[in-house]
Design a protein around this motif. Structure first.
Motif, PDB file in Angstrom:
ATOM      1  N   TRP A 227       0.834  -1.205   0.000  1.00 38.05           N
ATOM      2  CA  TRP A 227       0.000   0.000   0.000  1.00 38.05           C
ATOM      3  C   TRP A 227       0.868   1.254   0.000  1.00 38.05           C
ATOM      4  O   TRP A 227       0.421   2.320  -0.456  1.00 38.05           O
ATOM      5  CB  TRP A 227      -0.934   0.014   1.212  1.00 38.05           C
ATOM      6  N   ARG A 228       2.097   1.132   0.486  1.00 40.42           N
ATOM      7  CA  ARG A 228       2.995   2.281   0.528  1.00 40.42           C
ATOM      8  C   ARG A 228       3.313   2.784  -0.885  1.00 40.42           C
ATOM      9  O   ARG A 228       3.405   3.997  -1.109  1.00 40.42           O
ATOM     10  CB  ARG A 228       4.291   1.915   1.259  1.00 40.42           C
ATOM     11  N   MET A 229       3.508   1.854  -1.824  1.00 38.85           N
ATOM     12  CA  MET A 229       3.788   2.275  -3.203  1.00 38.85           C
ATOM     13  C   MET A 229       2.566   2.913  -3.843  1.00 38.85           C
ATOM     14  O   MET A 229       2.671   3.873  -4.614  1.00 38.85           O
ATOM     15  CB  MET A 229       4.256   1.090  -4.040  1.00 38.85           C
ATOM     16  N   ALA A 230       1.374   2.389  -3.521  1.00 40.36           N
ATOM     17  CA  ALA A 230       0.144   3.006  -4.024  1.00 40.36           C
ATOM     18  C   ALA A 230       0.022   4.433  -3.508  1.00 40.36           C
ATOM     19  O   ALA A 230      -0.324   5.364  -4.253  1.00 40.36           O
ATOM     20  CB  ALA A 230      -1.061   2.173  -3.600  1.00 40.36           C
ATOM     21  N   LEU A 231       0.314   4.608  -2.227  1.00 36.23           N
ATOM     22  CA  LEU A 231       0.268   5.943  -1.631  1.00 36.23           C
ATOM     23  C   LEU A 231       1.279   6.868  -2.293  1.00 36.23           C
ATOM     24  O   LEU A 231       0.988   8.038  -2.583  1.00 36.23           O
ATOM     25  CB  LEU A 231       0.543   5.831  -0.133  1.00 36.23           C
ATOM     26  N   VAL A 284      -0.727  -0.896  -8.169  1.00 36.15           N
ATOM     27  CA  VAL A 284      -2.031  -1.067  -8.809  1.00 36.15           C
ATOM     28  C   VAL A 284      -2.868  -2.083  -8.032  1.00 36.15           C
ATOM     29  O   VAL A 284      -4.074  -1.895  -7.823  1.00 36.15           O
ATOM     30  CB  VAL A 284      -1.856  -1.495 -10.283  1.00 36.15           C
ATOM     31  N   SER A 285      -2.245  -3.151  -7.569  1.00 37.53           N
ATOM     32  CA  SER A 285      -2.956  -4.156  -6.786  1.00 37.53           C
ATOM     33  C   SER A 285      -3.557  -3.530  -5.525  1.00 37.53           C
ATOM     34  O   SER A 285      -4.700  -3.831  -5.148  1.00 37.53           O
ATOM     35  CB  SER A 285      -2.002  -5.299  -6.416  1.00 37.53           C
ATOM     36  N   ALA A 286      -2.795  -2.658  -4.877  1.00 41.05           N
ATOM     37  CA  ALA A 286      -3.289  -2.019  -3.657  1.00 41.05           C
ATOM     38  C   ALA A 286      -4.394  -1.017  -3.953  1.00 41.05           C
ATOM     39  O   ALA A 286      -5.410  -0.975  -3.248  1.00 41.05           O
ATOM     40  CB  ALA A 286      -2.139  -1.335  -2.926  1.00 41.05           C
ATOM     41  N   ARG A 291      -4.810  -6.449  -2.933  1.00 39.15           N
ATOM     42  CA  ARG A 291      -3.830  -6.898  -1.938  1.00 39.15           C
ATOM     43  C   ARG A 291      -3.020  -5.688  -1.461  1.00 39.15           C
ATOM     44  O   ARG A 291      -2.379  -5.038  -2.264  1.00 39.15           O
ATOM     45  CB  ARG A 291      -2.903  -7.952  -2.555  1.00 39.15           C
ATOM     46  N   LEU A 292      -3.087  -5.409  -0.162  1.00 38.99           N
ATOM     47  CA  LEU A 292      -2.372  -4.278   0.421  1.00 38.99           C
ATOM     48  C   LEU A 292      -1.138  -4.712   1.208  1.00 38.99           C
ATOM     49  O   LEU A 292      -0.255  -3.898   1.483  1.00 38.99           O
ATOM     50  CB  LEU A 292      -3.286  -3.467   1.341  1.00 38.99           C
ATOM     51  N   PRO A 300       0.944  -9.555  -4.388  1.00 36.01           N
ATOM     52  CA  PRO A 300       0.045  -8.542  -4.962  1.00 36.01           C
ATOM     53  C   PRO A 300      -0.044  -8.632  -6.490  1.00 36.01           C
ATOM     54  O   PRO A 300      -1.133  -8.514  -7.061  1.00 36.01           O
ATOM     55  CB  PRO A 300       0.686  -7.221  -4.518  1.00 36.01           C
ATOM     56  N   ALA A 301       1.109  -8.850  -7.156  1.00 34.64           N
ATOM     57  CA  ALA A 301       1.104  -8.934  -8.621  1.00 34.64           C
ATOM     58  C   ALA A 301       0.422 -10.212  -9.101  1.00 34.64           C
ATOM     59  O   ALA A 301      -0.277 -10.209 -10.122  1.00 34.64           O
ATOM     60  CB  ALA A 301       2.533  -8.869  -9.149  1.00 34.64           C
ATOM     61  N   ILE A 302       0.632 -11.313  -8.384  1.00 35.85           N
ATOM     62  CA  ILE A 302      -0.003 -12.578  -8.766  1.00 35.85           C
ATOM     63  C   ILE A 302      -1.516 -12.453  -8.699  1.00 35.85           C
ATOM     64  O   ILE A 302      -2.243 -12.866  -9.624  1.00 35.85           O
ATOM     65  CB  ILE A 302       0.498 -13.715  -7.849  1.00 35.85           C
ATOM     66  N   GLU A 303      -2.022 -11.887  -7.619  1.00 35.92           N
ATOM     67  CA  GLU A 303      -3.472 -11.760  -7.475  1.00 35.92           C
ATOM     68  C   GLU A 303      -4.041 -10.736  -8.451  1.00 35.92           C
ATOM     69  O   GLU A 303      -5.190 -10.866  -8.900  1.00 35.92           O
ATOM     70  CB  GLU A 303      -3.811 -11.407  -6.033  1.00 35.92           C
ATOM     71  N   LEU A 304      -3.243  -9.732  -8.791  1.00 33.17           N
ATOM     72  CA  LEU A 304      -3.677  -8.771  -9.819  1.00 33.17           C
ATOM     73  C   LEU A 304      -3.821  -9.475 -11.162  1.00 33.17           C
ATOM     74  O   LEU A 304      -4.815  -9.274 -11.880  1.00 33.17           O
ATOM     75  CB  LEU A 304      -2.672  -7.629  -9.915  1.00 33.17           C
TER      76      LEU A 304
END
Length: 442
Positions: A227-231, A284-286, A291-292, A300-304
């Motif tokens: 989530w930090r990268m999304a932020l 992007v996933s977050a 996935r956060l 996160p990338a796998i579930e995306l």
């Protein structure tokens, strides 16, 4: 449940006493044998791509089968690989013997397995290396191991090694456009690379294009808490106005904690710059709320990828600008498109698919620009992002339609398990230049 025994992030326990000590809290029973296991070896993990093997982990059944190279160098070397998914390699007389999967060099047990594996391979193959090749990152345990050896050393940049591993597999000797997309690799400028387009051969590389730099809040912590990268991305695009966006991701954050993270980013505290494509997937996933927090590497990338609609053909658009004779790939329009589609109540599956399609199209657009500039037509694809099946198939198909010759992995993994082969190939080609000097860098 019966399984080989190891704690998370540790190598397999293969000795009875070791297993009893390390696994006694998680195992009810131990099945032993009067014939001891000589050396640990994980199972191999393979997929099939276009009718050919596509390794994700190379170990049992494939190791220690040597890989034949086209190089005339007869002297021997040791390539110690990277940090994650480590393998090492010994090379002599045109052959490279890549080790079994060692794992992530993040604890004493795995480091011991790494050192024991090197000693074992040197003994059974009777190879005494005359040179050591290691990653450019000074703090990798594999690098520290190599630097202690009393032989000449060569430092090889991470993504250059990725490119060389594909080239070595296919016997390529001419310069290529190397696409190296992954999560982390120490760059020559001290930043964390991972969205790289190189002009490369075994003697060196030129960085011609890369994903724009962005602060990595908390350093390695941003890999576990994606989530930090999304932020970081949303703050780069919208500033404080991002809190006005009516998306669930921002509503779910603890504002005080988020503001502390952003304050650290603004002050440059533990926020190294990164051009990582893997971290863009994490963001992007977050943002989509898929996935956060990552419980394992790449989650996160796998579930995306798993959420993406197969039939969606739309795509977001990256922008490009020139800076210091490089193409800077700007992802802001992609993130803006994602947010706008979320506000329009588009499905997460549709948005995820459009993001994947955008990455595929961007890769081909950048390669086409580099072909116009250089006349090169051979493309290598490597790095952990190409474990993503939609990216691998999409990029290859679009490149082939554009008239490129495309080379992918067949013998070693596209992830960091293939780094040691690339290091060995570069080392063999540069050995004449290196021997006699105390240290060199690629």
């Amino acid at each position: 449940v019966m399984t080989s025994g190891n704690l998370s992030d540790e190598p397999i326990a293969f000795e009875d006493q070791e297993a009893g000590t390390r696994l006694r809290r998680i195992a009810d029973f131990f099945l032993t044998h009067n014939r001891p296991i000589f050396i640990r070896c994980d199972d191999s993990v393979m997929r099939v791509f276009k009718g050919q093997p596509y390794p994700l982990r190379r170990a049992r059944g494939y190791v220690p089968r040597p890989l034949e190279l086209v190089f005339p160098e007869k002297r021997s070397l040791l390539a110690v690989g990277g940090h994650m998914k480590n393998t090492f390699a010994l090379a002599r007389a045109g052959q490279v013997i890549v080790s079994h999967h060692i794992g992530d060099l993040e604890n004493l047990e795995t480091l011991r397995a790494f050192e024991q594996g090197i000693r074992h391979f040197q003994s059974i193959f009777e190879i005494e290396p005359e040179m050591a090749v290691h990653d450019l990152h000074p703090d990798y345990l594999s690098t520290r191991y190599a630097l202690k050896l009393p032989i000449p050393k060569l430092a090889v940049q991470h993504h250059h090694a990725h490119a060389a591993s594909v080239m070595a597999e296919h016997g390529l000797t001419r310069k290529v456009i190397a696409v190296s997309l992954d999560g982390t690799g120490y760059g020559t400028d001290g930043c964390i690379w991972g969205g790289e387009f190189l002009l490369a051969d075994y003697f060196g590389f030129e960085r011609k294009a890369h994903l724009q730099y962005l602060p990595l809040p908390g350093g390695d912590k941003a890999v576990e808490e994606n989530w930090r990268m999304a932020l970081s991305w949303l703050h780069r695009i919208y500033g404080q106005d991002m809190w006005k966006l009516k998306i669930d991701f921002l509503r779910g954050l603890k504002r005080d904690q988020a503001e502390l993270v952003l304050k650290a980013v603004d002050q440059g505290l533990n926020a190294p710059l990164t051009s990582s494509m893997g971290r863009l997937f994490d963001a992007v996933s977050a943002i989509l709320g898929i996935r956060l927090f990552a419980n394992y590497e790449g989650q996160p990338a796998i579930e995306l990828e798993m959420s993406a609609e197969q039939s969606e053909s739309g795509a977001y658009k990256f922008n490009y600008r020139e800076e210091d004779a490089k193409i800077i790939i700007e992802a802001e329009p992609v993130l803006i498109g994602i947010v706008e589609d979320m506000l329009k109540q588009k499905s997460h599956g549709k948005i995820a698919a459009r993001f994947h399609n955008a990455v595929c199209r961007m890769t081909v657009e950048v390669c086409s620009r580099l072909r116009e500039e250089t006349g090169l037509n051979d493309i290598t694809l490597s790095g952990g992002v190409f474990q993503n099946w939609r990216i691998l198939t999409g990029v290859q198909e679009l490149l082939l339609k554009s008239g490129f010759r495309v080379f992918t992995h067949r013998l070693v993994p596209c992830n960091d398990g293939g780094i040691s082969l690339g290091q060995a190939a570069i080392g063999l080609r540069r050995m004449k230049d290196v021997l006699g000097s105390s240290h060199a860098r690629s």
